[in-house]
Write a protein that holds these residues in place. Sequence first.
Motif, short mmCIF file in Angstrom:
data_model
loop_
_atom_site.label_atom_id
_atom_site.label_comp_id
_atom_site.label_asym_id
_atom_site.label_seq_id
_atom_site.Cartn_x
_atom_site.Cartn_y
_atom_site.Cartn_z
N VAL A 133 0.93 -1.24 0.03
CA VAL A 133 -0.11 0.07 -0.18
C VAL A 133 1.01 1.21 0.00
O VAL A 133 0.60 2.15 -0.90
N VAL A 134 1.93 1.32 0.72
CA VAL A 134 2.82 2.25 0.96
C VAL A 134 3.40 2.83 -0.57
O VAL A 134 3.45 3.75 -1.07
N MET A 135 3.89 1.52 -0.99
CA MET A 135 4.56 1.71 -2.56
C MET A 135 3.61 2.15 -3.51
O MET A 135 3.99 2.93 -4.46
N HIS A 136 2.55 1.73 -3.31
CA HIS A 136 1.29 2.05 -4.46
C HIS A 136 1.04 3.39 -4.26
O HIS A 136 0.96 4.36 -5.34
N TYR A 137 0.91 3.93 -3.07
CA TYR A 137 0.66 5.53 -2.62
C TYR A 137 1.83 6.29 -3.20
O TYR A 137 1.82 7.49 -3.79
N ALA A 138 3.05 5.73 -3.20
CA ALA A 138 4.26 6.46 -3.56
C ALA A 138 4.14 6.61 -4.91
O ALA A 138 4.40 7.82 -5.46
N GLU A 139 3.87 5.58 -5.65
CA GLU A 139 3.76 5.75 -7.20
C GLU A 139 2.56 6.52 -7.62
O GLU A 139 2.63 7.28 -8.53
N THR A 140 1.67 6.48 -6.84
CA THR A 140 0.61 7.48 -7.19
C THR A 140 0.84 8.97 -7.32
O THR A 140 0.70 9.86 -7.94
N ALA A 141 1.71 9.25 -6.11
CA ALA A 141 2.15 10.48 -5.99
C ALA A 141 3.14 10.91 -6.82
O ALA A 141 3.12 12.01 -7.09
N LYS A 142 3.94 9.81 -7.33
CA LYS A 142 4.81 10.29 -8.43
C LYS A 142 4.20 10.66 -9.64
O LYS A 142 4.46 11.55 -10.38
N ASN A 143 3.00 9.76 -10.12
CA ASN A 143 2.47 9.58 -11.31
C ASN A 143 1.45 11.40 -11.29
O ASN A 143 1.35 11.80 -12.35
N ALA A 144 1.41 11.52 -10.06
CA ALA A 144 0.59 13.01 -9.96
C ALA A 144 1.54 14.28 -9.99
O ALA A 144 0.99 15.25 -10.26
N GLY A 145 2.59 13.93 -10.32
CA GLY A 145 3.62 14.78 -10.34
C GLY A 145 4.17 15.47 -9.01
O GLY A 145 4.94 16.48 -9.03
N LEU A 146 4.30 14.79 -7.91
CA LEU A 146 4.69 15.15 -6.70
C LEU A 146 6.26 15.01 -6.77
O LEU A 146 6.78 14.08 -7.60
N ASP A 147 7.15 15.38 -5.74
CA ASP A 147 8.44 15.38 -5.59
C ASP A 147 8.89 14.06 -5.10
O ASP A 147 10.14 13.90 -5.00
N GLY A 148 8.18 13.69 -4.18
CA GLY A 148 8.63 12.65 -3.07
C GLY A 148 7.63 12.30 -2.05
O GLY A 148 6.51 12.67 -2.12
N VAL A 149 8.20 11.47 -1.16
CA VAL A 149 7.28 10.91 0.21
C VAL A 149 7.99 11.19 1.48
O VAL A 149 9.19 11.15 1.53
N VAL A 150 6.98 11.31 2.52
CA VAL A 150 7.77 11.07 3.87
C VAL A 150 7.44 9.48 4.30
O VAL A 150 6.48 8.99 3.87
#
Length: 233
Positions: free
Chosen positions: A139-156
Amino acid sequence: MNRDVIIACDFASREATLAFLDKFTDVKPFVKIGMELFYAEGPEIVREIKRRGHKIFLDLKLHDIPNTVKKAMAVLRNLDVDVTNLHAAGTTAMMQAAIEGLTREDGTRPLLIAVTQLTSTDQEAMERDLLIKEPIDEVVMHYAETAKNAGLDGVVCSPLEAGKVHDRCGKQFLTVTPGVRFADGDVGDQKRVMTPAAAREIGSDFIVVGRPITAAEDPVAAYKRCVREFVGE
Ligand code: C5P
Protein backbone atom coordinates in the motif's frame (compact mmCIF):
# COMPACT_ATOMS: atom_id res chain seq x y z
CA MET A 1 18.20 19.82 -3.13
CA ASN A 2 21.10 17.99 -1.53
CA ARG A 3 20.94 15.47 1.27
CA ASP A 4 20.28 17.32 4.53
CA VAL A 5 19.19 17.00 8.15
CA ILE A 6 15.84 18.64 9.00
CA ILE A 7 15.20 19.46 12.66
CA ALA A 8 11.60 18.81 13.78
CA CYS A 9 10.81 21.97 15.76
CA ASP A 10 8.03 20.40 17.80
CA PHE A 11 7.62 23.32 20.18
CA ALA A 12 4.34 24.80 21.38
CA SER A 13 5.22 28.47 21.10
CA ARG A 14 7.19 31.09 19.22
CA GLU A 15 9.28 31.82 22.33
CA ALA A 16 10.38 28.21 22.78
CA THR A 17 11.14 27.83 19.09
CA LEU A 18 13.19 31.00 18.78
CA ALA A 19 15.05 30.29 22.03
CA PHE A 20 16.02 26.95 20.51
CA LEU A 21 17.06 28.44 17.16
CA ASP A 22 19.06 31.19 18.90
CA LYS A 23 21.51 28.51 20.02
CA PHE A 24 22.60 28.08 16.40
CA THR A 25 24.99 30.93 15.71
CA ASP A 26 27.27 29.62 12.95
CA VAL A 27 24.79 27.37 11.08
CA LYS A 28 21.19 27.75 9.88
CA PRO A 29 19.59 24.30 10.05
CA PHE A 30 16.72 23.23 7.79
CA VAL A 31 13.68 23.12 10.11
CA LYS A 32 10.30 21.38 10.09
CA ILE A 33 7.31 23.33 11.36
CA GLY A 34 4.35 21.11 12.19
CA MET A 35 0.69 21.57 13.04
CA GLU A 36 1.22 22.33 16.73
CA LEU A 37 3.43 25.36 16.19
CA PHE A 38 1.60 26.54 13.07
CA TYR A 39 -1.82 26.41 14.72
CA ALA A 40 -0.47 28.09 17.85
CA GLU A 41 1.36 30.93 16.16
CA GLY A 42 -0.04 31.18 12.63
CA PRO A 43 1.80 31.99 9.42
CA GLU A 44 3.89 34.73 11.04
CA ILE A 45 6.11 32.13 12.72
CA VAL A 46 6.92 30.72 9.28
CA ARG A 47 7.82 34.18 7.95
CA GLU A 48 9.94 34.91 10.99
CA ILE A 49 11.96 31.70 10.75
CA LYS A 50 12.37 32.25 7.02
CA ARG A 51 13.64 35.80 7.65
CA ARG A 52 16.24 34.30 9.96
CA GLY A 53 17.60 32.40 6.98
CA HIS A 54 16.37 28.84 7.59
CA LYS A 55 14.98 26.50 4.98
CA ILE A 56 11.53 25.30 6.02
CA PHE A 57 9.53 22.10 5.62
CA LEU A 58 5.93 23.05 6.49
CA ASP A 59 4.40 19.78 7.65
CA LEU A 60 0.63 20.41 7.58
CA LYS A 61 -0.44 17.20 5.79
CA LEU A 62 -3.36 18.60 3.80
CA HIS A 63 -6.24 16.27 2.92
CA ASP A 64 -9.55 17.64 1.58
CA ILE A 65 -11.46 17.99 -1.68
CA PRO A 66 -9.25 19.10 -4.59
CA ASN A 67 -10.66 22.63 -4.81
CA THR A 68 -10.10 23.31 -1.11
CA VAL A 69 -6.57 21.93 -1.15
CA LYS A 70 -5.75 23.94 -4.28
CA LYS A 71 -6.88 27.16 -2.60
CA ALA A 72 -5.04 26.37 0.63
CA MET A 73 -1.85 25.61 -1.30
CA ALA A 74 -2.23 28.92 -3.15
CA VAL A 75 -2.04 30.61 0.25
CA LEU A 76 0.91 28.51 1.43
CA ARG A 77 2.94 29.24 -1.70
CA ASN A 78 3.24 32.86 -0.58
CA LEU A 79 4.93 31.79 2.66
CA ASP A 80 7.98 30.90 0.60
CA VAL A 81 8.59 27.57 2.31
CA ASP A 82 10.94 25.06 0.68
CA VAL A 83 8.90 21.89 1.19
CA THR A 84 5.29 21.17 2.15
CA ASN A 85 3.08 18.07 2.14
CA LEU A 86 -0.30 16.36 1.88
CA HIS A 87 -1.86 12.92 2.25
CA ALA A 88 -1.62 10.73 -0.84
CA ALA A 89 -4.95 9.24 0.32
CA GLY A 90 -6.55 12.40 -1.06
CA THR A 91 -6.08 10.77 -4.49
CA THR A 92 -4.54 11.88 -7.78
CA ALA A 93 -7.09 14.65 -8.40
CA MET A 94 -6.31 16.24 -5.04
CA MET A 95 -2.54 15.97 -5.54
CA GLN A 96 -2.72 17.52 -9.02
CA ALA A 97 -4.91 20.34 -7.70
CA ALA A 98 -2.38 20.89 -4.91
CA ILE A 99 0.44 21.33 -7.42
CA GLU A 100 -1.65 23.82 -9.40
CA GLY A 101 -2.37 25.82 -6.27
CA LEU A 102 1.23 25.72 -5.11
CA THR A 103 2.74 26.88 -8.41
CA ARG A 104 3.51 30.60 -8.47
CA GLU A 105 2.95 32.83 -11.47
CA ASP A 106 6.63 32.57 -12.44
CA GLY A 107 6.34 28.75 -12.54
CA THR A 108 8.33 28.10 -9.34
CA ARG A 109 6.90 26.23 -6.35
CA PRO A 110 7.96 24.64 -3.07
CA LEU A 111 8.69 20.91 -3.23
CA LEU A 112 5.57 18.88 -2.54
CA ILE A 113 5.79 15.50 -0.86
CA ALA A 114 3.15 12.98 0.20
CA VAL A 115 2.43 11.08 3.37
CA THR A 116 1.60 7.48 2.39
CA GLN A 117 0.22 5.46 5.29
CA LEU A 118 1.10 7.05 8.62
CA THR A 119 3.60 4.97 10.54
CA SER A 120 1.06 4.93 13.37
CA THR A 121 -1.26 2.88 11.14
CA ASP A 122 -0.55 -0.84 11.17
CA GLN A 123 -1.88 -3.68 9.06
CA GLU A 124 -4.66 -4.46 11.51
CA ALA A 125 -5.96 -0.88 11.74
CA MET A 126 -5.75 -0.48 7.97
CA GLU A 127 -7.84 -3.60 7.38
CA ARG A 128 -10.31 -2.93 10.17
CA ASP A 129 -10.83 0.84 9.85
CA LEU A 130 -9.95 1.58 6.24
CA LEU A 131 -11.00 -1.75 4.74
CA ILE A 132 -7.71 -1.95 2.83
CA LYS A 133 -6.70 -5.61 2.67
CA GLU A 134 -3.39 -5.47 0.79
CA PRO A 135 -0.08 -5.83 2.67
CA ILE A 136 0.83 -2.44 4.16
CA ASP A 137 4.26 -2.35 2.43
CA GLU A 138 2.51 -2.72 -0.90
CA VAL A 139 0.00 0.00 0.00
CA VAL A 140 2.85 2.38 0.89
CA MET A 141 4.61 1.67 -2.44
CA HIS A 142 1.37 2.09 -4.37
CA TYR A 143 0.70 5.45 -2.72
CA ALA A 144 4.28 6.51 -3.51
CA GLU A 145 3.84 5.60 -7.18
CA THR A 146 0.48 7.38 -7.31
CA ALA A 147 2.11 10.50 -5.82
CA LYS A 148 4.91 10.30 -8.38
CA ASN A 149 2.47 9.93 -11.26
CA ALA A 150 0.51 12.94 -9.97
CA GLY A 151 3.69 15.00 -10.29
CA LEU A 152 4.82 15.15 -6.65
CA ASP A 153 8.49 15.32 -5.70
CA GLY A 154 8.67 12.61 -3.06
CA VAL A 155 7.24 10.98 0.04
CA VAL A 156 7.62 10.97 3.79
CA CYS A 157 8.45 7.40 4.74
CA SER A 158 10.28 5.24 7.22
CA PRO A 159 14.02 4.99 6.48
CA LEU A 160 13.38 1.26 6.20
CA GLU A 161 11.18 1.96 3.16
CA ALA A 162 13.42 4.54 1.46
CA GLY A 163 15.43 2.06 -0.62
CA LYS A 164 12.33 0.35 -1.93
CA VAL A 165 10.66 3.68 -2.76
CA HIS A 166 13.71 4.63 -4.83
CA ASP A 167 13.63 1.25 -6.60
CA ARG A 168 9.97 1.74 -7.52
CA CYS A 169 9.88 5.50 -8.17
CA GLY A 170 13.43 6.33 -9.22
CA LYS A 171 16.44 7.92 -7.52
CA GLN A 172 15.18 11.45 -8.17
CA PHE A 173 11.98 10.86 -6.17
CA LEU A 174 12.74 12.23 -2.72
CA THR A 175 12.50 10.22 0.47
CA VAL A 176 12.12 12.25 3.66
CA THR A 177 12.51 10.00 6.65
CA PRO A 178 11.73 10.48 10.36
CA GLY A 179 12.46 7.78 12.94
CA VAL A 180 16.18 8.50 13.22
CA ARG A 181 18.17 7.88 16.38
CA PHE A 182 21.85 7.93 17.31
CA ALA A 183 23.32 4.48 17.91
CA ASP A 184 23.83 5.35 21.60
CA GLY A 185 20.59 7.37 22.00
CA ASP A 186 17.11 6.92 23.42
CA VAL A 187 14.56 5.38 21.05
CA GLY A 188 11.61 7.00 22.86
CA ASP A 189 8.22 6.23 21.28
CA GLN A 190 9.58 5.53 17.79
CA LYS A 191 9.17 1.86 16.92
CA ARG A 192 11.36 1.32 13.88
CA VAL A 193 14.48 3.47 13.99
CA MET A 194 17.69 3.86 12.07
CA THR A 195 20.94 5.75 12.71
CA PRO A 196 21.83 8.75 10.50
CA ALA A 197 24.63 6.71 8.88
CA ALA A 198 22.31 3.80 8.11
CA ALA A 199 19.70 6.20 6.67
CA ARG A 200 22.41 7.58 4.41
CA GLU A 201 23.43 4.05 3.35
CA ILE A 202 19.88 3.14 2.43
CA GLY A 203 19.46 6.31 0.38
CA SER A 204 17.30 8.71 2.40
CA ASP A 205 17.47 12.18 0.89
CA PHE A 206 16.44 14.02 4.05
CA ILE A 207 16.21 12.84 7.63
CA VAL A 208 13.78 14.51 10.03
CA VAL A 209 15.22 14.50 13.54
CA GLY A 210 13.41 15.87 16.58
CA ARG A 211 14.18 14.89 20.14
CA PRO A 212 17.70 13.50 19.58
CA ILE A 213 18.56 17.16 18.79
CA THR A 214 15.90 19.27 20.56
CA ALA A 215 16.18 17.38 23.87
CA ALA A 216 19.97 16.99 23.79
CA GLU A 217 22.08 18.66 26.43
CA ASP A 218 23.94 20.41 23.63
CA PRO A 219 21.54 20.65 20.65
CA VAL A 220 24.09 22.31 18.37
CA ALA A 221 26.62 19.53 18.96
CA ALA A 222 23.90 16.90 18.42
CA TYR A 223 22.84 18.59 15.17
CA LYS A 224 26.43 18.75 13.93
CA ARG A 225 26.97 15.10 14.80
CA CYS A 226 23.84 14.22 12.86
CA VAL A 227 25.03 16.18 9.82
CA ARG A 228 28.48 14.56 10.03
CA GLU A 229 27.00 11.07 10.15
CA PHE A 230 24.29 11.66 7.52
CA VAL A 231 25.82 14.13 5.07
CA GLY A 232 29.39 13.21 5.80
CA GLU A 233 30.77 16.71 6.34
O1 C5P B 1 11.46 13.51 18.05
P1 C5P B 1 11.45 12.64 16.82
O2 C5P B 1 12.81 12.51 16.17
O3 C5P B 1 10.79 11.30 17.06
O4 C5P B 1 10.54 13.47 15.80
C1 C5P B 1 10.20 12.99 14.54
C2 C5P B 1 9.33 13.97 13.82
O5 C5P B 1 8.86 13.37 12.62
C3 C5P B 1 8.08 14.40 14.59
O6 C5P B 1 7.79 15.76 14.20
C4 C5P B 1 7.02 13.46 14.09
O7 C5P B 1 5.73 13.99 14.17
C5 C5P B 1 7.44 13.28 12.63
N1 C5P B 1 6.97 12.07 12.00
C6 C5P B 1 7.26 10.78 12.48
N2 C5P B 1 6.79 9.67 11.82
C7 C5P B 1 6.04 9.82 10.72
C8 C5P B 1 5.74 11.09 10.23
C9 C5P B 1 6.23 12.19 10.90
O8 C5P B 1 7.96 10.64 13.46
N3 C5P B 1 5.62 8.75 10.09
